[in-house]
Scaffold this motif. Sequence first.
Motif, PDB file in Angstrom:
ATOM      1  N   LYS A 127      35.813  39.149  37.517  1.00 59.45           N
ATOM      2  CA  LYS A 127      34.671  38.679  36.590  1.00 59.45           C
ATOM      3  C   LYS A 127      33.283  38.826  37.327  1.00 59.45           C
ATOM      4  CE  LYS A 127      34.936  35.403  33.664  1.00 59.45           C
ATOM      5  NZ  LYS A 127      35.157  33.836  33.343  1.00 59.45           N
ATOM      6  N   GLU A 128      33.426  38.543  38.941  1.00 63.67           N
ATOM      7  CA  GLU A 128      32.308  38.733  39.621  1.00 63.67           C
ATOM      8  C   GLU A 128      31.910  40.121  39.636  1.00 63.67           C
ATOM      9  OE1 GLU A 128      30.681  37.634  44.227  1.00 63.67           O
ATOM     10  OE2 GLU A 128      31.814  36.206  42.954  1.00 63.67           O
ATOM     11  N   THR A 164      48.297  40.960  40.689  1.00 64.77           N
ATOM     12  CA  THR A 164      47.282  40.766  39.502  1.00 64.77           C
ATOM     13  C   THR A 164      48.089  40.938  38.429  1.00 64.77           C
ATOM     14  OG1 THR A 164      47.009  43.116  39.392  1.00 64.77           O
ATOM     15  CG2 THR A 164      45.578  42.024  40.866  1.00 64.77           C
ATOM     16  N   LEU A 165      49.412  40.931  38.349  1.00 68.39           N
ATOM     17  CA  LEU A 165      50.308  40.938  36.987  1.00 68.39           C
ATOM     18  C   LEU A 165      49.974  40.126  36.171  1.00 68.39           C
ATOM     19  CD1 LEU A 165      52.547  42.303  35.314  1.00 68.39           C
ATOM     20  CD2 LEU A 165      54.101  41.087  36.514  1.00 68.39           C
ATOM     21  N   ASP A 166      49.999  38.749  36.626  1.00 68.61           N
ATOM     22  CA  ASP A 166      49.742  37.454  35.838  1.00 68.61           C
ATOM     23  C   ASP A 166      48.679  36.791  36.241  1.00 68.61           C
ATOM     24  OD1 ASP A 166      49.801  35.228  34.527  1.00 68.61           O
ATOM     25  OD2 ASP A 166      51.860  34.639  34.838  1.00 68.61           O
ATOM     26  N   PRO A 167      47.415  37.115  35.770  1.00 63.93           N
ATOM     27  CA  PRO A 167      46.233  36.304  36.108  1.00 63.93           C
ATOM     28  C   PRO A 167      46.354  34.721  35.951  1.00 63.93           C
ATOM     29  CG  PRO A 167      45.704  37.364  34.088  1.00 63.93           C
ATOM     30  CD  PRO A 167      47.120  37.831  34.376  1.00 63.93           C
ATOM     31  N   THR A 168      47.112  34.102  35.096  1.00 63.85           N
ATOM     32  CA  THR A 168      47.326  32.858  35.375  1.00 63.85           C
ATOM     33  C   THR A 168      47.888  32.218  36.273  1.00 63.85           C
ATOM     34  OG1 THR A 168      49.427  32.737  33.866  1.00 63.85           O
ATOM     35  CG2 THR A 168      47.235  32.980  32.592  1.00 63.85           C
ATOM     36  N   ALA A 169      48.646  33.037  37.156  1.00 63.25           N
ATOM     37  CA  ALA A 169      49.228  32.541  38.321  1.00 63.25           C
ATOM     38  C   ALA A 169      48.438  32.722  39.658  1.00 63.25           C
ATOM     39  CB  ALA A 169      50.654  33.586  38.478  1.00 63.25           C
ATOM     40  N   PHE A 170      47.312  33.623  39.592  1.00 62.23           N
ATOM     41  CA  PHE A 170      46.462  33.542  40.735  1.00 62.23           C
ATOM     42  C   PHE A 170      45.165  33.545  40.142  1.00 62.23           C
ATOM     43  CE2 PHE A 170      50.510  35.833  41.501  1.00 62.23           C
ATOM     44  CZ  PHE A 170      50.681  35.288  42.871  1.00 62.23           C
ATOM     45  N   PRO A 171      44.342  32.595  39.732  1.00 63.02           N
ATOM     46  CA  PRO A 171      43.080  32.586  39.188  1.00 63.02           C
ATOM     47  C   PRO A 171      41.817  33.005  39.977  1.00 63.02           C
ATOM     48  CG  PRO A 171      44.224  30.206  39.199  1.00 63.02           C
ATOM     49  CD  PRO A 171      45.062  31.198  39.727  1.00 63.02           C
ATOM     50  N   SER A 172      42.357  33.299  41.367  1.00 64.92           N
ATOM     51  CA  SER A 172      41.422  34.149  42.302  1.00 64.92           C
ATOM     52  C   SER A 172      41.055  35.466  41.735  1.00 64.92           C
ATOM     53  CB  SER A 172      41.976  34.096  43.933  1.00 64.92           C
ATOM     54  OG  SER A 172      43.102  34.845  43.725  1.00 64.92           O
ATOM     55  N   VAL A 173      42.249  36.093  41.179  1.00 69.19           N
ATOM     56  CA  VAL A 173      42.097  37.539  40.584  1.00 69.19           C
ATOM     57  C   VAL A 173      41.050  37.413  39.644  1.00 69.19           C
ATOM     58  CG1 VAL A 173      43.313  39.207  39.351  1.00 69.19           C
ATOM     59  CG2 VAL A 173      44.310  38.047  41.467  1.00 69.19           C
ATOM     60  N   GLN A 219      48.808  50.224  35.317  1.00 69.73           N
ATOM     61  CA  GLN A 219      49.830  49.508  36.212  1.00 69.73           C
ATOM     62  C   GLN A 219      50.152  48.236  35.751  1.00 69.73           C
ATOM     63  OE1 GLN A 219      49.158  50.609  40.674  1.00 69.73           O
ATOM     64  NE2 GLN A 219      47.159  50.734  39.792  1.00 69.73           N
ATOM     65  N   SER A 220      51.218  47.826  36.111  1.00 69.38           N
ATOM     66  CA  SER A 220      51.646  46.171  35.956  1.00 69.38           C
ATOM     67  C   SER A 220      51.301  45.626  37.186  1.00 69.38           C
ATOM     68  CB  SER A 220      52.924  46.224  35.413  1.00 69.38           C
ATOM     69  OG  SER A 220      53.221  46.987  34.116  1.00 69.38           O
ATOM     70  N   SER A 221      52.598  45.422  38.243  1.00 76.40           N
ATOM     71  CA  SER A 221      52.433  44.716  39.181  1.00 76.40           C
ATOM     72  C   SER A 221      51.724  45.786  40.108  1.00 76.40           C
ATOM     73  CB  SER A 221      53.771  44.589  39.908  1.00 76.40           C
ATOM     74  OG  SER A 221      54.328  43.575  39.313  1.00 76.40           O
ATOM     75  N   LYS A 222      50.549  45.126  40.917  1.00 75.45           N
ATOM     76  CA  LYS A 222      49.686  45.830  41.862  1.00 75.45           C
ATOM     77  C   LYS A 222      49.010  44.731  42.825  1.00 75.45           C
ATOM     78  CE  LYS A 222      45.688  46.480  39.300  1.00 75.45           C
ATOM     79  NZ  LYS A 222      45.956  45.694  37.687  1.00 75.45           N
ATOM     80  N   SER A 223      48.816  45.108  44.064  1.00 68.77           N
ATOM     81  CA  SER A 223      47.997  44.234  44.963  1.00 68.77           C
ATOM     82  C   SER A 223      46.583  43.822  44.549  1.00 68.77           C
ATOM     83  CB  SER A 223      48.110  44.861  46.396  1.00 68.77           C
ATOM     84  OG  SER A 223      47.159  44.090  47.249  1.00 68.77           O
ATOM     85  N   ALA A 224      46.401  42.730  44.752  1.00 68.69           N
ATOM     86  CA  ALA A 224      44.771  42.344  44.699  1.00 68.69           C
ATOM     87  C   ALA A 224      43.767  42.627  45.773  1.00 68.69           C
ATOM     88  CB  ALA A 224      44.675  40.956  44.187  1.00 68.69           C
TER      89      ALA A 224
END
Length: 465
Positions: free
Chosen positions: A65-66, A51-60, A266-271
């Motif tokens: 948002k949901e 989840t560090l970079d939401p632009t890399a993983f739009p699913s996050v 947190q910075s890097s973390k699992s989604a």
Amino acid sequence: MSELLEAVSRLRADDLPVRGGKVTAYVYDTGRPEVHEAAARVYFEMLETNTLDPTAFPSVVAMEKEVVGQVADVLGGGHGIFTSGGTESIMLAVKAARDSLDVARPSMVVPVTAHPAFHKAAHYLGVSVIQVPVSMETYQVSPDDVAAAITPSTIMVVVSAPSYPQGVIDPIEEVAALAAARGVPCHVDACVGGWLLPWLREAGAPVPPFDLSVPGVTSLSCDLHKFGYAPKGASVVLFADPAMRRKAYFASAAWPGYTVINATVQSSKSAGPLGGAWATMRALGREGYLELGRSTLKAALRLREGLAEVPGLRVLGSPTSSLIAFGASPSSGIDVFVLSDEARRRGWFVQPQLSYAGIPANLHITVTGVTLAGVEELLSVIAESAAAARERGPVEVPEGLVELVETLELDSLDDTAFASLASSVGVDLTGGGQPEMAVVNTILDALPAPKREEILVRFLSMIYT
């Protein structure tokens, strides 16, 4: 793979069970295996997504948002952040309040029943804590006491919905109004109740207004890994004002590497936790949560009724939620710490709570969706354990030990020496299994809070040595 799973099974042999309702704290069970399975599957699918970079993983972004949107829809609107738990949600709320007001020596006003996460946030963020008492009858904070504690350095006042120790809701409307009149943010700690109280209200419980719809409430924390029944690592913090939410963020451009912008501590973390929460909320839906709310309310009412019938026991306060604390009358001859150990011997974990600020030592039960199926067995175990505790009598601590511990310079002892000291009074937390804790809790209960904290740190260090 089979060898790995066998090894895990061996390691978990002495763990408390996470399903079935016999552990009345720490875990939350719907009693619906298919819901937990759905969450686990999606958790695994999102496990390696960062989840560090939401632009890399739009699913996050879509999932968050949901999830946050659903929480906001139920809890009075606002703008939120998905976090790893109540402590992180509270940390962000305190940071946002501190950075919004920017006073020289920030402080916050909290009831003595407020969760220690506020003390932790204050410690990390350089904020002092001003504690105010609660009523010994209702266990609620007094608005007048809160008002008297507010100073020009106050960056936040805190109320709970409900407080964890006794499960009661503070007078949120009154406190939020007086905070607003003084220009001070008001945070509602609904980590436990945020995703429970709305369903209890629909099921018929008299739940007062507590969320962002209350004038003066500026932020609210709500854990989804509690009564949202999501896997651990799932919470939401809501802000009434999007500008205040931005104060919770952190950004740094003072280096030549990748762009750093964090919504959480947190910075890097699992989604994975986000995916688990998203799946749980979809699997249960509004009707699923309402049904769980009905069964939870029914179980809580039956538990309060049944506890009142056990000789020598009494429920503390009048809990609105499904968190129940009960103690023993002074003349009963029942040591609640011994009662807890007796219940554990019978396969049930009932959580001990130390005395503090005039509130007596007691035992805590969190009623969840699965409790109703076993509530009669739980009441039977409590009654048997109370009788056994009465027969055993209070814990006997060696004469002079508490005074010795209170004056002991713990920093002069290494972990081995501390373990020897603990062992000398029959305390062994290194041998596996489910240890008896009555002696430990009795000693801790006799000590002032700062010394308790020193001892707890040393116990933790000893366990991991």
